[in-house]
Motif scaffolding. Structure first.
Motif, PDB file in Angstrom:
ATOM      1  N   HIS A 217     -36.005 -59.916 -73.859  1.00  0.00           N
ATOM      2  CA  HIS A 217     -34.829 -60.756 -73.586  1.00  0.00           C
ATOM      3  C   HIS A 217     -34.322 -61.443 -74.859  1.00  0.00           C
ATOM      4  O   HIS A 217     -33.139 -61.720 -74.973  1.00  0.00           O
ATOM      5  CB  HIS A 217     -35.179 -61.798 -72.523  1.00  0.00           C
ATOM      6  CG  HIS A 217     -33.986 -62.486 -71.954  1.00  0.00           C
ATOM      7  ND1 HIS A 217     -32.922 -61.790 -71.407  1.00  0.00           N
ATOM      8  CD2 HIS A 217     -33.664 -63.794 -71.840  1.00  0.00           C
ATOM      9  CE1 HIS A 217     -32.005 -62.653 -70.985  1.00  0.00           C
ATOM     10  NE2 HIS A 217     -32.433 -63.876 -71.244  1.00  0.00           N
TER      11      HIS A 217
ATOM     12  N   ARG B  54     -34.305 -71.689 -80.648  1.00  0.00           N
ATOM     13  CA  ARG B  54     -34.202 -72.591 -79.506  1.00  0.00           C
ATOM     14  C   ARG B  54     -35.534 -72.522 -78.786  1.00  0.00           C
ATOM     15  O   ARG B  54     -36.207 -71.494 -78.791  1.00  0.00           O
ATOM     16  CB  ARG B  54     -33.043 -72.196 -78.591  1.00  0.00           C
ATOM     17  CG  ARG B  54     -33.200 -70.818 -77.991  1.00  0.00           C
ATOM     18  CD  ARG B  54     -32.038 -70.429 -77.090  1.00  0.00           C
ATOM     19  NE  ARG B  54     -32.327 -69.096 -76.541  1.00  0.00           N
ATOM     20  CZ  ARG B  54     -32.533 -68.852 -75.250  1.00  0.00           C
ATOM     21  NH1 ARG B  54     -32.435 -69.818 -74.364  1.00  0.00           N
ATOM     22  NH2 ARG B  54     -32.813 -67.627 -74.840  1.00  0.00           N
ATOM     23  N   GLU B  55     -35.916 -73.654 -78.215  1.00  0.00           N
ATOM     24  CA  GLU B  55     -37.181 -73.709 -77.485  1.00  0.00           C
ATOM     25  C   GLU B  55     -37.018 -72.987 -76.157  1.00  0.00           C
ATOM     26  O   GLU B  55     -35.993 -73.121 -75.497  1.00  0.00           O
ATOM     27  CB  GLU B  55     -37.545 -75.169 -77.209  1.00  0.00           C
ATOM     28  CG  GLU B  55     -38.053 -75.902 -78.440  1.00  0.00           C
ATOM     29  CD  GLU B  55     -39.474 -75.507 -78.809  1.00  0.00           C
ATOM     30  OE1 GLU B  55     -40.334 -75.545 -77.917  1.00  0.00           O
ATOM     31  OE2 GLU B  55     -39.707 -75.134 -79.977  1.00  0.00           O
ATOM     32  N   LEU B  56     -38.022 -72.210 -75.788  1.00  0.00           N
ATOM     33  CA  LEU B  56     -37.986 -71.527 -74.501  1.00  0.00           C
ATOM     34  C   LEU B  56     -38.998 -72.174 -73.566  1.00  0.00           C
ATOM     35  O   LEU B  56     -40.080 -72.566 -73.984  1.00  0.00           O
ATOM     36  CB  LEU B  56     -38.359 -70.053 -74.673  1.00  0.00           C
ATOM     37  CG  LEU B  56     -37.409 -69.214 -75.508  1.00  0.00           C
ATOM     38  CD1 LEU B  56     -38.021 -67.843 -75.745  1.00  0.00           C
ATOM     39  CD2 LEU B  56     -36.069 -69.081 -74.824  1.00  0.00           C
ATOM     40  N   LEU B  57     -38.629 -72.258 -72.297  1.00  0.00           N
ATOM     41  CA  LEU B  57     -39.587 -72.717 -71.293  1.00  0.00           C
ATOM     42  C   LEU B  57     -40.585 -71.602 -71.031  1.00  0.00           C
ATOM     43  O   LEU B  57     -40.260 -70.428 -71.147  1.00  0.00           O
ATOM     44  CB  LEU B  57     -38.861 -73.041 -69.989  1.00  0.00           C
ATOM     45  CG  LEU B  57     -38.002 -74.290 -69.983  1.00  0.00           C
ATOM     46  CD1 LEU B  57     -37.305 -74.405 -68.634  1.00  0.00           C
ATOM     47  CD2 LEU B  57     -38.847 -75.513 -70.251  1.00  0.00           C
ATOM     48  N   SER B  58     -41.788 -71.978 -70.630  1.00  0.00           N
ATOM     49  CA  SER B  58     -42.782 -70.970 -70.279  1.00  0.00           C
ATOM     50  C   SER B  58     -42.327 -70.174 -69.073  1.00  0.00           C
ATOM     51  O   SER B  58     -41.744 -70.717 -68.137  1.00  0.00           O
ATOM     52  CB  SER B  58     -44.107 -71.644 -69.941  1.00  0.00           C
ATOM     53  OG  SER B  58     -44.763 -72.012 -71.124  1.00  0.00           O
ATOM     54  N   SER B  59     -42.614 -68.877 -69.126  1.00  0.00           N
ATOM     55  CA  SER B  59     -42.395 -68.029 -67.956  1.00  0.00           C
ATOM     56  C   SER B  59     -43.393 -66.883 -68.038  1.00  0.00           C
ATOM     57  O   SER B  59     -44.163 -66.789 -68.991  1.00  0.00           O
ATOM     58  CB  SER B  59     -40.953 -67.524 -67.922  1.00  0.00           C
ATOM     59  OG  SER B  59     -40.710 -66.700 -69.027  1.00  0.00           O
ATOM     60  N   ALA B  60     -43.366 -66.017 -67.026  1.00  0.00           N
ATOM     61  CA  ALA B  60     -44.373 -64.962 -66.961  1.00  0.00           C
ATOM     62  C   ALA B  60     -44.239 -63.987 -68.130  1.00  0.00           C
ATOM     63  O   ALA B  60     -43.145 -63.713 -68.611  1.00  0.00           O
ATOM     64  CB  ALA B  60     -44.245 -64.205 -65.642  1.00  0.00           C
ATOM     65  N   VAL B  61     -45.373 -63.480 -68.580  1.00  0.00           N
ATOM     66  CA  VAL B  61     -45.408 -62.438 -69.599  1.00  0.00           C
ATOM     67  C   VAL B  61     -46.209 -61.273 -69.017  1.00  0.00           C
ATOM     68  O   VAL B  61     -46.799 -61.398 -67.948  1.00  0.00           O
ATOM     69  CB  VAL B  61     -46.062 -62.935 -70.907  1.00  0.00           C
ATOM     70  CG1 VAL B  61     -45.157 -63.938 -71.601  1.00  0.00           C
ATOM     71  CG2 VAL B  61     -47.425 -63.552 -70.630  1.00  0.00           C
ATOM     72  N   SER B  62     -46.211 -60.147 -69.752  1.00  0.00           N
ATOM     73  CA  SER B  62     -46.955 -59.013 -69.206  1.00  0.00           C
ATOM     74  C   SER B  62     -47.726 -58.287 -70.302  1.00  0.00           C
ATOM     75  O   SER B  62     -47.491 -58.509 -71.498  1.00  0.00           O
ATOM     76  CB  SER B  62     -46.006 -58.057 -68.476  1.00  0.00           C
ATOM     77  OG  SER B  62     -45.292 -57.304 -69.416  1.00  0.00           O
TER      78      SER B  62
ATOM     79  N   GLN C 249     -52.773 -64.405 -71.111  1.00  0.00           N
ATOM     80  CA  GLN C 249     -52.456 -65.480 -70.176  1.00  0.00           C
ATOM     81  C   GLN C 249     -51.288 -65.039 -69.304  1.00  0.00           C
ATOM     82  O   GLN C 249     -50.495 -64.202 -69.711  1.00  0.00           O
ATOM     83  CB  GLN C 249     -52.056 -66.742 -70.949  1.00  0.00           C
ATOM     84  CG  GLN C 249     -53.216 -67.334 -71.730  1.00  0.00           C
ATOM     85  CD  GLN C 249     -52.787 -68.496 -72.603  1.00  0.00           C
ATOM     86  OE1 GLN C 249     -51.635 -68.928 -72.571  1.00  0.00           O
ATOM     87  NE2 GLN C 249     -53.708 -69.014 -73.376  1.00  0.00           N
ATOM     88  N   THR C 250     -51.178 -65.664 -68.136  1.00  0.00           N
ATOM     89  CA  THR C 250     -50.129 -65.224 -67.215  1.00  0.00           C
ATOM     90  C   THR C 250     -48.734 -65.648 -67.662  1.00  0.00           C
ATOM     91  O   THR C 250     -47.757 -65.010 -67.315  1.00  0.00           O
ATOM     92  CB  THR C 250     -50.390 -65.814 -65.815  1.00  0.00           C
ATOM     93  OG1 THR C 250     -50.544 -67.228 -65.953  1.00  0.00           O
ATOM     94  CG2 THR C 250     -51.649 -65.211 -65.208  1.00  0.00           C
ATOM     95  N   THR C 251     -48.663 -66.764 -68.414  1.00  0.00           N
ATOM     96  CA  THR C 251     -47.350 -67.260 -68.828  1.00  0.00           C
ATOM     97  C   THR C 251     -47.334 -67.550 -70.321  1.00  0.00           C
ATOM     98  O   THR C 251     -48.379 -67.736 -70.936  1.00  0.00           O
ATOM     99  CB  THR C 251     -47.004 -68.576 -68.089  1.00  0.00           C
ATOM    100  OG1 THR C 251     -48.041 -69.537 -68.335  1.00  0.00           O
ATOM    101  CG2 THR C 251     -46.887 -68.338 -66.594  1.00  0.00           C
TER     102      THR C 251
ATOM    103  N   ARG D 142     -39.561 -63.233 -76.587  1.00  0.00           N
ATOM    104  CA  ARG D 142     -40.007 -61.883 -76.259  1.00  0.00           C
ATOM    105  C   ARG D 142     -39.120 -60.882 -76.975  1.00  0.00           C
ATOM    106  O   ARG D 142     -37.968 -60.673 -76.595  1.00  0.00           O
ATOM    107  CB  ARG D 142     -39.925 -61.665 -74.748  1.00  0.00           C
ATOM    108  CG  ARG D 142     -40.847 -62.585 -73.968  1.00  0.00           C
ATOM    109  CD  ARG D 142     -40.268 -62.954 -72.625  1.00  0.00           C
ATOM    110  NE  ARG D 142     -39.113 -63.854 -72.760  1.00  0.00           N
ATOM    111  CZ  ARG D 142     -38.571 -64.508 -71.747  1.00  0.00           C
ATOM    112  NH1 ARG D 142     -39.028 -64.360 -70.538  1.00  0.00           N
ATOM    113  NH2 ARG D 142     -37.530 -65.309 -71.941  1.00  0.00           N
TER     114      ARG D 142
END
Lengths: 240, 330
Positions: free
Chosen positions: B194, B236-244, B264-266, B271
């Motif tokens: 993204h 820019r700062e990104l909020l945590s979200s799921a990763v794979s 880790q899950t998030t 990315r």
């Protein structure tokens, strides 16, 4: 009654077998409520090939089995497009007023001393005394936005701005399991001993993560959490 | 009815295809690093593809079979010998009781998988046998295998089959042309992440044209890559979200990390890319010092590659059943 499609969103792949719907890069309870509502909707009406979801602050990620998704519909569309269409349809059908009943979890915390090694630092940083900080931290019912980082680590907010504090410059090598901390306007609890950079105010005797329990994780996204203060004696004699 | 660990090796754990359904609570997926090898090892001996296997890292374990067993080895070539006889990977192997399996090195590749017909008798945690080393749960007592561990088989097997030798390697194997092309210099295909478009044009070009070396601070959680530093046009700062598994993140120092099976899950780093599923086994077999290059493809092509691999595994399963069923008595 406002529907959840009133806001903008974007949908993008985070693997060839997972996509994320993102409602905006912002910590806001209304965005997170949308995430939680959409999450409930998917679990009540899962599509063929659905594996699991991960709710986050303002996004929901859906993992799927590409083969099973493709097999469910005879079409030239990709599995990504099929799941995206499903999500958009699900989104248009849910309403903020229809959000699920959330559960309130009360968390005892022994603040300060060796359990809260950063409470003194926070007093200096905020100019408040320990009692005021504890009062402010326990006077809010927090929303659990997401669980991540470690098994059962809840990310919660919104912390009263008078006690909001930056992360440590150098993370501590070991934060004890049960430690309750603050980072920015978030508050969280370390379920396991772990390195970590949050400012630690106290510790709960509850086990946030216990692999032997039927539900190993105590707090989940969508729950509400309220802290209350206990003394060291109560902490040491905590049962259950 | 068991395998005894004589020498533990660098890191041997019990893994299956991962613990699904609990990512929303922060519980990692874990599971094998090289899905292709683990599935192949299982299917070669008529197991379900998700059966638990032993994942070894070079240098691998020394094992003793305390019962006759039908096994398969797949993944990196660890120059395995059983009773000092050289043993090929990607084949079914019948092993007599008291046999000793040794790993004698790895030229290319990092991880070897051992599957046993019928599987190991291991108590699952949250519907999976994968080991979560960080939480100390799942797999074999939540930890890496140690000397003198005894892993029980789920069932004992007899075969309609006679041989004088202590080891018999069956004369069929997974077709060479279907195997992942393990290499120290692989080309890894990815779909853009993204935040790909946020990379500065020169950084995009570096990502697409330069090699990236796997650093020694790499493990089952993630690979740190050494390469030219990359920049975003604006931060820019990104909020945590799921990763794979396969997510390539850009760290604040401009270097990259690829998330692997124990991730880790998030996460909250930008990315840049996501390695496609069918190329994850190539990554899984890299060692520190190996150098990879990235090649962009579109999502449709990635899905097609994945679908054709599913088809391949269905064929492999059928073929192996036809070959082995006549001699299996259990």
């Amino acid at each position: 009654m406002s529907t959840l499609t009133d806001h903008h969103y974007s949908i993008f792949a985070i693997s060839d077998a997972a996509l994320t719907i993102d409602f905006g890069n912002e910590i806001h309870s209304s965005l997170n409520q949308k995430v939680i509502a959409l999450n409930h909707c998917i679990y009540s009406h899962p599509f063929a090939g659905f594996i699991e979801t991960v709710p986050a602050y303002s996004s929901l990620t859906v993992f799927y089995d590409v083969y099973l998704v493709k097999q469910s519909i005879s079409t030239e569309y990709t599995a990504f497009e099929i799941v995206k269409t499903y999500l958009e349809k699900a989104l248009s059908g849910i309403q903020t007023s229809a959000k699920a009943e959330s559960r309130l979890v009360k968390i005892p915390v022994c603040y300060g001393g060796s359990f809260g090694p950063d409470l003194d630092w926070l007093c200096n940083f905020t100019g408040l005394n320990a009692a005021s900080i504890i009062e402010l931290h326990t006077s809010v019912t927090y929303q659990v936005y997401m669980t991540g980082f470690l098994p059962g680590f809840p990310y919660m907010g919104i912390v009263n701005e008078n006690i909001a504090a930056p992360r440590k410059n150098e993370p501590s090598l070991k934060v004890a399991a049960g430690s309750v901390g603050i980072a920015g306007k978030q508050t969280g609890i370390y379920p396991l001993d772990s390195p970590g950079g949050w400012q630690i105010l106290g510790r709960t005797p509850l086990r946030l993560f216990d692999p032997e329990r039927n539900e190993p994780v105590l707090i989940k996204a969508g729950d509400q959490v309220r802290f209350y203060s206990i003394d060291e004696h109560a902490f040491n004699n905590w049962e259950g | 009815m068991s395998i005894r660990i004589i020498k533990p090796g660098l890191l041997s754990t019990i893994q299956d295809l991962g613990r699904l359904g609990f990512r929303n609570t922060g519980i990692n997926v874990n599971g094998v690093m090289d899905v292709f090898a683990a599935k192949s090892a299982n299917l070669l001996i008529c197991n379900e593809e998700n059966e638990a296997v032993i994942e070894m890292h070079a240098p691998g374990s020394t094992l003793k079979f305390e019962e006759d067993a039908l096994i398969a080895l797949a993944g990196a070539d660890f120059a395995v010998t059983i009773n000092d006889i050289q043993i090929d990977t990607w084949r079914p192997i019948w092993v007599k009781k008291e046999s000793i399996l040794r790993c004698n090195g790895a030229m290319v590749g990092k991880r070897l998988y051992l599957a046993v017909h019928g599987g190991f008798d291991i108590k699952q945690w949250l519907h999976s046998s994968s080991t979560n080393l960080k939480a100390g749960c799942g797999g074999w007592q939540g930890r890496a295998l140690q000397k003198e561990d005894v892993l029980p088989f789920r069932k004992s097997c007899r075969f309609y089959f006679q041989t004088e030798s202590s080891v018999h390697v069956f004369p069929w194997k997974v077709s060479e042309s279907e195997l992942p092309f393990y290499s120290k210099h692989p080309t890894i295909r990815f779909i853009p992440g993204h935040e790909w478009e946020e990379l500065a044009p020169t950084s995009k070009s570096l990502f697409l044209n330069k090699g990236f070396t796997v650093k020694k601070e790499s493990d089952r959680m993630g690979y740190r890559l050494l390469g030219p530093p990359l920049e975003r046009q604006k931060s820019r700062e990104l909020l945590s979200s799921a990763v794979s598994f396969g997510t390539v993140q850009l760290l604040s120092d401009g270097q990259l990390i690829v998330l692997m099976a124990d991730h880790q899950t998030t996460g909250g780093y930008p990315r840049v890319a996501h390695v496609i599923s069918v190329d994850l086994p190539l990554l899984a077999q890299l060692k520190p010092g190996d150098e990879l290059r990235f090649l962009p493809i579109d999502l449709k092509t990635a899905e097609e590659a994945l679908l054709s691999q599913v088809k391949f595994f269905r064929q492999l399963k059928l073929a192996c059943q036809l070959k082995l069923e006549p001699i299996l008595l259990c």
